[in-house]
Design a protein around this motif. Structure first.
Motif, mmCIF file in Angstrom:
data_model
loop_
_atom_site.group_PDB
_atom_site.id
_atom_site.type_symbol
_atom_site.label_atom_id
_atom_site.label_comp_id
_atom_site.label_asym_id
_atom_site.label_seq_id
_atom_site.Cartn_x
_atom_site.Cartn_y
_atom_site.Cartn_z
ATOM 1 N N PHE A 248 -41.307 -15.873 -18.310
ATOM 2 C CA PHE A 248 -40.232 -16.401 -17.457
ATOM 3 C C PHE A 248 -39.971 -17.881 -17.745
ATOM 4 O O PHE A 248 -38.823 -18.293 -17.920
ATOM 5 C CB PHE A 248 -40.577 -16.207 -15.978
ATOM 6 N N ALA A 249 -41.035 -18.673 -17.795
ATOM 7 C CA ALA A 249 -40.875 -20.120 -18.008
ATOM 8 C C ALA A 249 -40.160 -20.418 -19.323
ATOM 9 O O ALA A 249 -39.253 -21.260 -19.365
ATOM 10 C CB ALA A 249 -42.233 -20.805 -17.963
ATOM 11 N N ASN A 250 -40.533 -19.727 -20.396
ATOM 12 C CA ASN A 250 -39.884 -19.946 -21.695
ATOM 13 C C ASN A 250 -38.433 -19.485 -21.688
ATOM 14 O O ASN A 250 -37.564 -20.137 -22.254
ATOM 15 C CB ASN A 250 -40.649 -19.233 -22.810
ATOM 16 N N ARG A 251 -38.178 -18.336 -21.061
ATOM 17 C CA ARG A 251 -36.815 -17.792 -21.055
ATOM 18 C C ARG A 251 -35.852 -18.618 -20.193
ATOM 19 O O ARG A 251 -34.642 -18.563 -20.396
ATOM 20 C CB ARG A 251 -36.823 -16.341 -20.576
ATOM 21 N N THR A 252 -36.372 -19.338 -19.213
ATOM 22 C CA THR A 252 -35.506 -20.105 -18.308
ATOM 23 C C THR A 252 -35.642 -21.617 -18.498
ATOM 24 O O THR A 252 -35.133 -22.388 -17.692
ATOM 25 C CB THR A 252 -35.817 -19.750 -16.837
ATOM 26 N N GLY B 149 -34.368 -11.869 -10.761
ATOM 27 C CA GLY B 149 -33.016 -12.098 -10.248
ATOM 28 C C GLY B 149 -32.481 -13.471 -10.613
ATOM 29 O O GLY B 149 -31.322 -13.630 -11.010
ATOM 30 N N ILE B 150 -33.329 -14.475 -10.481
ATOM 31 C CA ILE B 150 -32.935 -15.844 -10.853
ATOM 32 C C ILE B 150 -32.609 -15.898 -12.341
ATOM 33 O O ILE B 150 -31.599 -16.468 -12.753
ATOM 34 C CB ILE B 150 -34.059 -16.843 -10.495
ATOM 35 N N GLU B 151 -33.457 -15.286 -13.144
ATOM 36 C CA GLU B 151 -33.237 -15.282 -14.591
ATOM 37 C C GLU B 151 -31.935 -14.573 -14.956
ATOM 38 O O GLU B 151 -31.135 -15.075 -15.761
ATOM 39 C CB GLU B 151 -34.418 -14.592 -15.274
ATOM 40 N N LEU B 152 -31.689 -13.415 -14.354
ATOM 41 C CA LEU B 152 -30.477 -12.656 -14.658
ATOM 42 C C LEU B 152 -29.203 -13.361 -14.197
ATOM 43 O O LEU B 152 -28.141 -13.150 -14.773
ATOM 44 C CB LEU B 152 -30.558 -11.266 -14.023
#
Length: 171
Positions: free
Chosen positions: A140-144, A112-115
Motif C-alpha cells: 500500500f505505501a509504495n503504491r500510494t 478504498g483510499i487507493e482505488l
C-alpha cells in the motif's frame, strides 16, 4: 454526615434553567449529524418534542501561528506535505483516538483510499495487537507514495481540517 435525596435536576441531568431555556426554543441545534449520531438525535427529538437540527461537524478556526510552535516532526512533515498540495484537493481520513478500527477494516479502507486515486492524509491509530508492519495491506505505501501520507498516532485534526489543501474528510 447527612444524606440528601437528589433533586429532579440531578436525577435527569437537566437543570431547571436549561430545561426552561429549551422549552422557550423553537428547535435545538447539535454540532453533529444524523450519519454519526442518528439514534441519539432521534431520542433527543422525542425527549424535547421539537425539531432537532444537526448542523454538522464544523472545525473551529485554529489559532494563528500555532503551527510554528509544534515540535513533533510528524506534524511538520504532514503540514509541509499539505503545503505542497492544491487547494481543496486532499481528502482527510481519520476516526479520532476513541475508535480503534479492526485490522480488516483498516485494510478495506486502505483499498478504498487507493482505488479513489485522490490525494489523502490519513491519521491512523494502531490497534494494540497489530504490528506496525502489518497495519496496512502489503505494498500500500509504495503504491500510494505519490498520492498521500499515512501518519500513525495523534495529529492536530482541527489544524489539518483548516488547511487550505483539505477539501473533504472521511471520519
Amino acid at each position: 454526615m447527612a444524606f440528601i435525596e437528589p433533586s429532579e435536576e440531578l436525577k435527569t441531568g437537566v437543570s431547571s434553567g436549561m430545561a426552561k431555556s429549551i422549552e422557550e426554543c423553537s428547535f435545538v441545534a447539535f454540532r453533529s449529524c444524523d450519519e454519526f449520531e442518528g439514534g441519539y438525535l432521534s431520542v433527543v427529538r422525542e425527549l424535547y418534542q421539537m425539531p432537532v437540527l444537526p448542523i454538522g461537524v464544523l472545525p473551529s478556526v485554529p489559532e494563528e501561528n500555532k503551527r510554528e510552535s509544534k515540535v513533533n516532526s510528524n506534524w511538520f512533515d504532514a503540514f509541509k506535505w499539505l503545503d505542497g498540495q492544491k487547494d481543496k484537493s486532499v481528502v482527510f481520513v481519520g476516526f479520532g483516538s476513541e475508535y480503534k478500527m479492526p485490522i480488516q477494516q483498516i485494510h478495506e479502507l486502505a483499498f478504498g483510499i487507493e482505488l479513489s486515486r485522490l490525494p489523502f492524509v490519513w491519521i491512523l491509530g494502531k490497534p494494540q495487537e497489530v504490528n506496525s508492519s502489518d497495519l496496512l495491506p502489503p505494498g500500500f505505501a509504495n503504491r500510494t507514495l505519490s498520492l498521500g501520507i499515512v501518519i500513525q498516532g495523534w495529529m492536530p485534526q482541527l489544524e489539518i481540517l483548516a488547511h487550505s489543501a483539505v477539501g473533504g474528510y472521511l471520519f
